[in-house]
Design an enzyme around this catalytic site. Sequence first.
Site, PDB file in Angstrom:
ATOM      1  N   HIS A 153       6.232   8.023  15.572  1.00 33.81           N
ATOM      2  CA  HIS A 153       7.430   8.847  15.340  1.00 33.81           C
ATOM      3  C   HIS A 153       8.024   9.345  16.652  1.00 33.81           C
ATOM      4  O   HIS A 153       9.221   9.640  16.733  1.00 33.81           O
ATOM      5  CB  HIS A 153       7.056  10.034  14.452  1.00 33.81           C
ATOM      6  CG  HIS A 153       8.212  10.646  13.721  1.00 33.81           C
ATOM      7  ND1 HIS A 153       9.517  10.593  14.174  1.00 33.81           N
ATOM      8  CD2 HIS A 153       8.269  11.341  12.557  1.00 33.81           C
ATOM      9  CE1 HIS A 153      10.312  11.221  13.331  1.00 33.81           C
ATOM     10  NE2 HIS A 153       9.586  11.685  12.350  1.00 33.81           N
ATOM     11  N   ASN A 386      16.757  -7.802   2.516  1.00 27.93           N
ATOM     12  CA  ASN A 386      16.556  -9.147   1.991  1.00 27.93           C
ATOM     13  C   ASN A 386      16.235 -10.066   3.169  1.00 27.93           C
ATOM     14  O   ASN A 386      17.087 -10.331   4.008  1.00 27.93           O
ATOM     15  CB  ASN A 386      17.820  -9.615   1.260  1.00 27.93           C
ATOM     16  CG  ASN A 386      17.675 -11.000   0.655  1.00 27.93           C
ATOM     17  OD1 ASN A 386      16.724 -11.731   0.940  1.00 27.93           O
ATOM     18  ND2 ASN A 386      18.639 -11.374  -0.166  1.00 27.93           N
TER      19      ASN A 386
END
Length: 456
Positions: A153, A386
């Site tokens: 992070h 996708n």
Amino acid sequence: MDSCDFTVSVKRRDVVAAVLPLAEQLLAMSNLDLLLPPLDVGIFLCYKKSSNMSPESRVTVLKKALAQTLVSFYPFAGEIVQNPLGEPELLCSNAGVDFVHACADIELKELDLYHPDFSVHGKLVPVKVRGVLSVQVTELKCGGLVIGCTFDHRAADAHSANMFLTAWAESSQAKPTTHLPSFRRSVFVPRHPLQHDESIDKMYVLLSSILPPPKEIEVSKDQLLSRIYYIRAEEIDRLQFEASKNGTRRSKIESFSAFLWKTIAEGGNDLSKGVKLGVVVDGRKRLEGREDNNLSLQNYFGNVLSIPYTQASIGELKSMTLETAANLVHSCVEAAATEEHFSGLIDWVELHRPNPAIVKVYCIDANDEAAFVVSSGQHFPVTKLNFGWGIPAFGSYHFPWGGQTGYVMPMPSVRGNGDWVVYMHLMKKHLDLVETQAFDVFRPFDSSHLNLAADD
């Protein structure tokens, strides 16, 4: 088979580096990056069986596209080191990303995604052992596939990770990258003279000044657990309607946060104890005016976050309406959603460097019944991910960040119908409370919520 008791076997371990040679360079952390402690964040995406590609072929596509994407997102192929002051910085060395190809003896519809600590953590989402990013791609018995990523992070926030995932998916389909990352740190240069509002002193604290936790918290038998819920669009709309009376209109995330805040308070018996609620605010739109050329920070890669918080006693929360609670949440967020707040935060960090600091909502004391942070994942681009075999049947963050403070992230359902998927990392007693007090809102995630019909 127990939906959490399955075996994951490693088929191959690789290190994927950028496909083009990159000159080694050091990339300084911005002052906002320096507010992040060493925390790893997980993301996982579940795909059903492809009718025209084998699992092996899909893994090959992912590895090739990852190597191409790392050319632009090169910090993810590096590592975090310390500078002479002891502060972290990014060594962009193209040391590569650990990439594990695994298989699991379970079908997608059998996965217990309601209990990700047992079904996902360390099984489908890798535990990062080095570098900034680790990836695991797991074949399922049904022919489905799970892509799990874990990133540091300190190098990137959710906005940055979303950019990377979208670019990776675009590369997999040989499409141009829609948003190339910017690493321009100049927008975060502190002002001279340094200046900040006193409200920041109430939000952040130096690690060196934090006292050891009181014994009653140290010996607490409760623990933080992760669970995933499904919330229908009509329930979200209902909460927003109840929180938006008397001519005000509160956002869905404000309304949801206020509802969860009140619900957790319902379990407390000591009316004087407090419940802290933090809300993550993205500063990208707020800081665009700092550059003369009106630089757009929407492509900025790094951390541009602040976590303002509000608190109220259990007695106050039990007696107030949802509208009143939502107004408090709105005021909390509004105060931090300004250019001046983020400019002041940059200056505040500069004033205290190299001493590390942390947001105060992360610090539980004996007067707290609970503390948790809500981070809106509404921009999680799950329907854009996708890689050439359709959009995911499911996707979620996985962030068991430790400590005593909870973490909650609502994300859009893959179905695109306004429903939410909500990842929650809270004390077990508070999760149980949510399920008994608000069972009509929080539905434990099960296979019926998977978008197994998705192909686009």
